[in-house]
Design an enzyme around this catalytic site. Structure first.
Site, PDB file in Angstrom:
ATOM      1  N   LYS A   1      47.388  50.516 -83.172  1.00  0.00           N
ATOM      2  CA  LYS A   1      47.274  51.814 -82.496  1.00  0.00           C
ATOM      3  C   LYS A   1      47.177  52.944 -83.520  1.00  0.00           C
ATOM      4  CE  LYS A   1      47.229  49.480 -78.912  1.00  0.00           C
ATOM      5  NZ  LYS A   1      47.677  49.307 -77.580  1.00  0.00           N
TER       6      LYS A   1
HETATM    7  C1  LIG Z   1      48.214  48.436 -76.475  1.00  0.00           C
HETATM    8  C2  LIG Z   1      48.133  48.861 -75.074  1.00  0.00           C
HETATM    9  C3  LIG Z   1      49.231  48.789 -74.207  1.00  0.00           C
HETATM   10  C4  LIG Z   1      50.502  48.086 -74.542  1.00  0.00           C
HETATM   11  O1  LIG Z   1      51.110  48.441 -75.704  1.00  0.00           O
HETATM   12  P1  LIG Z   1      51.979  47.350 -76.511  1.00  0.00           P
HETATM   13  O2  LIG Z   1      52.668  48.184 -77.527  1.00  0.00           O
HETATM   14  O3  LIG Z   1      51.006  46.371 -77.085  1.00  0.00           O
HETATM   15  O4  LIG Z   1      52.917  46.718 -75.557  1.00  0.00           O
HETATM   16  C5  LIG Z   1      49.091  49.316 -72.938  1.00  0.00           C
HETATM   17  N1  LIG Z   1      47.942  49.853 -72.522  1.00  0.00           N
HETATM   18  C6  LIG Z   1      46.859  49.918 -73.315  1.00  0.00           C
HETATM   19  C7  LIG Z   1      45.607  50.568 -72.790  1.00  0.00           C
HETATM   20  C8  LIG Z   1      46.915  49.404 -74.607  1.00  0.00           C
HETATM   21  O5  LIG Z   1      45.814  49.437 -75.379  1.00  0.00           O
END
Ligand SMILES: *Cc1c(COP(=O)(O)O)cnc(C)c1O
Length: 369
Positions: free
Chosen positions: A185
């Protein structure tokens, strides 16, 4: 071509201070929730310009807890675009609520006011807008209607840390907002997430829920012969080990934001005019893009051709309403189904150079010829 930075679709970027920060926590012997986690929360809140932020173990559990604290549970219907990571949907299901899949706009891959409006039913209690690729979703035209019906907004801003809307950061607009700080992210803790609560009371509730519903902090527990479990909860705190990574990353975020914008623009330029290709728009001027997505014809062919060339293409996302786990809630979503067969994401992370982008773009052109 193995080892080339475009071999991976996405990867974390380290600035150099992370190892030392993690080592300090390792040496401290305190790996649970603690002072480093709280410093990270404060730093994220200051960055966004909000009163408070509650750090949790992942983006998925951020969504789960945000929905729960907003009172969403069994019998409630929650609108979510089918074009999202399965985590958005699993978080809804984890509360016991029912997902109601919405279409998306074919240009942005976001569910906007029109698509959300089309999906509303008398049972709708919440809407989870997904900020696909980092682009803010403006539901202003629906605000009065949603408000009048007490429908809660819980933003899935997993892609959108650092993006802005109407001059404010996503998360600073008064909405319950959830971020992910997973490995790939915009900001990473290795693994982690956060909720921007709407009130001090909501913040306190989420803080309790992330620590198994216990009233006392770990510190207070250490000084007491007992503890109080005052409500529902999960093991969902953010470890100090992970918080330390985020704290080390955050001061460099402006650099990350610029790198991601520059990379996105470079791709858009390199692919401009390539016949058959449609770039998914992320409003790059206001956003910190988290991926570069295109729609292409003959997607399976293009995907395989690029993979065979050592290029880390991906598919974000296979539509959720077609997944076996969510079959009960399937309904026809022709736009999403068409996009699901055409979507392709190109390697996108700040280690990539302009030359890498040109190489990928040339390979895309070759595959489409
Ligand atoms: C990555 C992601 C999540 C979940 O986040 P995690 O930290 O991996 O649990 C939720 N929604 C979207 C659109 C994502 O890309």
């Amino acid at each position: 071509m193995n080892g080339a930075s475009f071999a991976q679709n996405a990867r974390p970027f380290l600035y150099g201070g992370e190892e030392e920060a993690v080592q300090a926590v390792l040496a401290s012997g305190q790996y649970g929730h603690g002072e480093v986690t709280e410093r990270f929360e404060r730093a994220v809140a200051d960055f966004l310009g909000v009163d408070d932020v509650v750090a949790v173990a992942s983006g998925t559990v951020a969504l789960h807890l945000a929905l729960a604290v907003a009172g969403i549970g069994p019998g409630d219907e929650v609108i979510v675009p089918s074009m999202t990571f399965c985590a958005s949907v699993q978080a809804i299901c984890a509360t016991g609520a029912t997902p109601r899949f919405a279409e998306v706009n074919a240009g942005s891959l976001c569910a906007g006011p029109e698509e959300i409006s089309d999906a509303l039913t008398p049972a709708t209690r919440a809407v989870v807008p997904v900020l696909y690729g980092g682009r803010a979703v403006d539901l202003t035209p629906l605000r009065d209607e949603l408000g009048a019906r007490s429908i809660v907004l819980v933003e899935d801003a997993a892609h959108a840390f650092g993006s802005r809307t109407h001059g404010r950061y996503v998360g600073a607009t008064g909405q319950l907002t959830c971020f992910s700080f997973g490995p790939i992210k915009n900001l990473t803790c290795g693994q982690g997430g956060a909720i921007v609560p709407r009130s001090a009371q909501e913040a306190e509730q989420v803080r309790r829920m992330r620590l198994l519903g216990m009233t006392e902090s770990p510190d207070e527990r250490a000084r007491s012969v007992s503890y109080t479990v005052s409500g529902p909860g999960l093991r969902a705190h953010l470890s100090q080990l992970n918080a330390a990574i985020g704290l080390a990353q955050l001061p460099h975020f402006p650099q990350m934001a610029t790198a991601r914008r520059t990379l996105w623009c470079h791709y858009a330029q390199a692919l401009d005019g390539v016949p058959g290709i449609e770039v998914v728009d992320v409003q790059v001027g206001a956003s910190v893009p988290s991926l570069f997505a295109v729609q292409v014809p003959y997607r399976e062919h293009v995907f395989t051709a690029l993979r065979d060339n050592g290029i880390g293409v991906g598919t974000h996302y296979p539509p959720n309403h077609l997944q076996p786990a969510f079959a009960r809630w399937r309904r026809p979503l022709p736009v999403t189904e068409r996009i699901g067969k055409r979507i392709l994401t190109l390697p996108f992370h700040p280690k990539m150079t302009g030359h890498d982008v040109e190489t990928v773009a040339e390979a895309v052109r070759g595959a489409l010829r």
